[in-house]
Design an enzyme around this catalytic site. Structure first.
Site, mmCIF file in Angstrom:
data_model
loop_
_atom_site.group_PDB
_atom_site.id
_atom_site.type_symbol
_atom_site.label_atom_id
_atom_site.label_comp_id
_atom_site.label_asym_id
_atom_site.label_seq_id
_atom_site.Cartn_x
_atom_site.Cartn_y
_atom_site.Cartn_z
ATOM 1 N N LEU A 44 79.321 -24.210 -9.279
ATOM 2 C CA LEU A 44 79.224 -25.258 -8.060
ATOM 3 C C LEU A 44 80.622 -25.864 -7.908
ATOM 4 O O LEU A 44 81.414 -26.068 -8.959
ATOM 5 C CB LEU A 44 78.427 -26.457 -8.968
ATOM 6 C CG LEU A 44 76.878 -26.265 -9.523
ATOM 7 C CD1 LEU A 44 76.269 -27.413 -10.057
ATOM 8 C CD2 LEU A 44 76.029 -25.640 -8.427
ATOM 9 N N GLY B 210 79.574 -25.920 -18.228
ATOM 10 C CA GLY B 210 79.876 -27.104 -17.430
ATOM 11 C C GLY B 210 79.212 -26.811 -15.978
ATOM 12 O O GLY B 210 77.945 -27.051 -16.029
ATOM 13 N N ASP B 211 79.636 -26.360 -15.013
ATOM 14 C CA ASP B 211 78.755 -26.382 -13.684
ATOM 15 C C ASP B 211 78.751 -24.873 -13.337
ATOM 16 O O ASP B 211 78.681 -24.555 -12.238
ATOM 17 C CB ASP B 211 79.521 -27.087 -12.661
ATOM 18 C CG ASP B 211 80.897 -26.589 -12.343
ATOM 19 O OD1 ASP B 211 81.238 -25.678 -13.077
ATOM 20 O OD2 ASP B 211 81.442 -27.163 -11.327
ATOM 21 N N GLU B 212 78.545 -24.007 -14.445
ATOM 22 C CA GLU B 212 78.488 -22.617 -14.224
ATOM 23 C C GLU B 212 77.036 -22.175 -14.536
ATOM 24 O O GLU B 212 76.782 -22.328 -15.702
ATOM 25 C CB GLU B 212 79.554 -21.946 -14.661
ATOM 26 C CG GLU B 212 81.103 -22.233 -14.292
ATOM 27 C CD GLU B 212 82.159 -21.557 -15.216
ATOM 28 O OE1 GLU B 212 83.198 -21.401 -14.792
ATOM 29 O OE2 GLU B 212 81.761 -21.295 -16.296
#
Length: 270
Positions: free
Chosen positions: A177, A218-220
């Protein structure tokens, strides 16, 4: 105990099912499980969700056995009594149900044995549930419920070994993201967590049952796509991901649009 058959009946998502019934016919337990939990007055619904002892001296005349009376008669079951299975917090797990082949109330020894068996079964079930919960937590992301990096790596290794044996394609998609930190900084971490859960839900919705969606950290996010009939299927999934994740998100009265990057690798190319 001569003349009786015992069973453990549990509940899952509002449904009752026989988890153990070594001396009962599978035809009986399977037929009961198809409907158990659907009717409030049913014996099994009361036994599992009521959390109280039940005694049925004659199944043939008991209103709680209206649905399954003929089935019980076919299998020679004439009376029954149930003892609740409970945790230390008194949350109902299910019921320990004993059937008699003759219509009668339980003798004192029957009640004592059922109470002891129910207590032991409760301990065993609670321990198993705790072990399952710990195993799930060790292999899944707490926020989204998706497999975590540890489980993903295990599934990836298994999938690649299977692909080598059967010579089929596997694709791995890595999704990141864009500017997610900005969302956390402006809307707050609770809204950021809400967005991550929404992304996870959208990815689940477009995947097949054989595909694995994991939160890498995280955002992965990572998608393990297998098996593939053609390389074009990988591009198709990547495009569906782009289309789905590009739609606006609603968060606390705000419409949020977030960018993302997707990279894909296939076993025959990379």
């Amino acid at each position: 105990r001569p003349g009786v058959a015992a069973s453990v009946v549990l509940q899952r998502q509002g449904r009752c099912f026989h988890a153990a019934a070594p001396n009962l016919s599978p035809l009986f337990t399977q037929a009961v499980d198809q409907e158990a939990g659907d009717h409030p007055a049913d014996f099994f619904t009361q036994a599992v969700f009521g959390g109280q002892k039940l005694v049925v001296q004659d199944i043939a005349s008991d209103p709680g056995w209206k649905l399954h009376r003929d089935l019980a008669r076919e299998h020679g079951l004439r009376a029954c009594w149930a003892v609740p299975l409970q945790t230390g917090e008194d949350a109902p797990l299910g019921s320990f149900v004993v059937y008699s082949h003759t219509p009668r109330p339980p003798a004192v020894v029957d009640q004592e044995l059922a109470a002891t068996a129910a207590q032991l079964a409760s301990i065993a079930i609670e321990q198993r549930q705790m072990a399952d919960q710990l195993a799930f937590q060790a292999n899944h992301d707490a926020l989204t419920g998706l497999p975590n990096r540890l489980l993903l790596e295990d599934r990836l290794q298994q999938t690649l070994e299977e692909a080598r044996r059967h010579s089929h394609l596997v694709a791995v998609h890595f999704i990141d993201l864009d500017r997610f930190k900005y969302i956390n900084d402006t809307l707050g971490h609770p809204r950021g967590d809400e967005l991550l859960r929404a992304v996870a839900d959208r990815l689940r919705d477009i995947m097949r049952k054989t595909d694995v969606v994991a939160r890498f950290g995280g955002d992965e996010f990572v998608v393990l796509q297998s098996p593939l009939r053609a390389e074009s299927a990988a591009a198709g999934l990547a495009q569906r991901s782009v289309t789905s994740l590009s739609k606006p998100y609603e968060s606390a009265g705000h419409e949020v649009v977030i960018g993302h990057s997707i990279g894909s690798a296939l076993t025959r190319q990379h």
